[in-house]
Design a protein around this motif. Structure first.
Motif, PDB file in Angstrom:
ATOM      1  N   GLY A   1      22.355  45.049  36.991  1.00 26.32           N
ATOM      2  CA  GLY A   1      21.934  45.756  38.201  1.00 26.32           C
ATOM      3  C   GLY A   1      20.440  46.006  38.216  1.00 26.32           C
ATOM      4  O   GLY A   1      19.788  45.891  39.262  1.00 26.32           O
TER       5      GLY A   1
ATOM      6  N   VAL B   1      24.888  49.516  41.227  1.00 22.60           N
ATOM      7  CA  VAL B   1      25.319  48.972  39.944  1.00 22.60           C
ATOM      8  C   VAL B   1      24.480  49.554  38.814  1.00 22.60           C
ATOM      9  O   VAL B   1      25.003  49.938  37.760  1.00 22.60           O
TER      10      VAL B   1
ATOM     11  N   LEU C   1      31.237  45.913  43.535  1.00 22.13           N
ATOM     12  CA  LEU C   1      30.229  46.115  42.498  1.00 22.13           C
ATOM     13  C   LEU C   1      30.087  44.926  41.559  1.00 22.13           C
ATOM     14  O   LEU C   1      29.253  44.951  40.660  1.00 22.13           O
TER      15      LEU C   1
END
Length: 427
Positions: free
Chosen positions: A124, A143, A358
């Motif tokens: 992320g 994330v 996600l």
């Protein structure tokens, strides 16, 4: 572990540049330049000197071990961002013992190894650094903040509970343990299947937000595709001409539409009787159009059809709207209908992006698919009456290991702790 250092801000001339250090000698190395150190987590202006010469005035910030990005003793030097200052400070740090330049991504790797970030957060963070649009920033930040890791922790806890129930029937059959654990086992497995499948189903949309959506502009030659592309891009990205068949290959333009990364594809005009080179361009246009997320059919007249079948989210518009000025037409020449077209594109992109979850990498999706496969296998075995509980337990352990590819780990102690807490074994 070595103490590492590197320029943390962009290379080149800047108002302020940041040099970061991490490792057991980070504070000592800074002290060699500043003489005195500020209190931890309190930025303070210091004069940097080396061998009696003043190097620069810098804002110095120290972090204690366990309270930094990497989890190690760390420091930051906020310098005046000239190339000469940066080069001198980097050279001085390199002369100190037990210090070395950081390798690519090493600060983040240390954060992972020290438990400050999980693997999903690392990915992320990489996406957050690369984010070009608002949608990419928001998705990457979710994330990076640990949202996926938090979900995985819950799923793993449920897997541990399920594994504990099954293991209890194997290892503690003669103890004070409930015999019929199947209803709870099946219920938990089904709950996990639903949760993991929902997340997996959003992975394709999440990847499109991350990589960008493709919109292919299709139409007959000389209908205004290239002119429209230039108008949307705000520059002359494609050659325009009154001569039909000017565009021979696919021209790509990257742009931001409502916070989403979008690549517009200007394709060769679709028609019969083209020469050999133009036919290759048309073939490429059809192939790319079929792969695109959205197709914009620019028509000469209502009801016109092409070799590419329209999909529900595709857009049909009349070209050369400057000559007609009717609703549903667009003109790259005058800008007529452009606002309407951008609104239509944005609404379709938002619909496609809405399911985004996600899972932002193919690696993550593959791990989730594998975990689901093991859960499916475990459920089939359970429905057969738990004849071989050892195999069910093995499936559950394998499912947990696949989730371990995302974050964390589970071991025997976790499993035994759950058993003893739930069933009062070993009293």
């Amino acid at each position: 572990m070595d103490t590492i250092f590197a320029l943390a801000s962009a290379r080149g001339k800047a108002g302020v540049s940041v040099v970061r250090l991490s490792g057991p000698n980070a504070h000592f190395a800074v002290a060699q330049l500043t003489g005195t150190l500020p209190a931890v987590r309190q930025a303070s202006l210091r004069t940097l000197t080396w061998q009696g010469a003043v190097i620069d005035q810098a804002l110095v910030l120290l972090f204690a071990a366990g309270k930094s990005f990497t989890g190690e003793q760390s420091a930051e030097l906020h310098l005046h961002g000239s190339r000469a200052v940066i080069a001198k400070v980097i050279d001085i740090l390199g002369q100190q013992p037990d210090l070395r330049p950081a390798e690519a991504g090493e600060f983040t790797r240390r954060a992972l190894e020290n438990g400050c970030l999980d693997l999903a957060q690392v990915e992320g963070l990489a996406d957050l650094i690369e984010a070009e649009t608002e949608a990419q920033r928001k998705q990457a930040l979710r994330v990076f903040s640990g949202a996926l890791g938090a979900k995985v922790v819950v799923w793993r806890q449920r897997l541990i509970r399920t594994g504990a129930l099954v293991e209890a029937t194997i290892d503690f059959a003669d103890e004070d343990v409930p015999i019929d654990v199947m209803p709870e086992v099946i219920e938990i497995i089904r709950e996990l299947q639903t949760a993991l499948l929902a997340e997996l189903n959003g992975s394709a949309a999440a990847e499109r937000v991350r990589d960008g959506f493709e919109v292919a502009i299709l139409g007959a030659p000389n209908v205004g595709k290239s002119t429209l592309l230039n108008a949307l891009a705000g520059r002359d990205a494609a050659i325009t001409s009154e001569i039909a068949g000017t565009t021979r290959d696919v021209i790509e333009v990257r742009m931001d539409i409502g916070g989403y990364a979008v690549t517009l594809l200007d394709t060769a005009g679709l028609r019969e009787g083209a020469d050999q080179i133009e036919k290759i361009g048309i073939s490429r246009a059809i192939e790319r159009a079929r792969q695109a997320d959205i197709r914009l059919f620019l028509l000469q007249e209502a009801g016109e059809t092409f070799a590419v079948a329209p999909q529900p989210d595709d857009i049909r518009a009349l070209g050369k709207g400057d000559l007609t000025d009717v609703p549903g037409s667009v003109s790259g020449k005058t800008g007529f209908g452009i606002e309407w077209l951008l609104g239509e594109l944005l609404s379709r992109i938002e619909r496609k992006a809405a399911p985004a979850g996600l899972l932002i990498r193919e690696r993550q999706s593959n791990a989730m698919k594998s975990a689901l496969d093991y859960l499916d296998s475990a459920l089939v075995r359970c429905r057969n009456g738990l004849v071989l509980p050892e195999l069910v337990a093995a499936d559950l352990r394998s499912a947990t290991q696949k989730l371990d590819l995302l974050v964390g780990k589970v071991d025997t102690e976790n499993l035994l702790d759950e058993i003893f807490a739930s069933f009062c074994i070993g009293k």
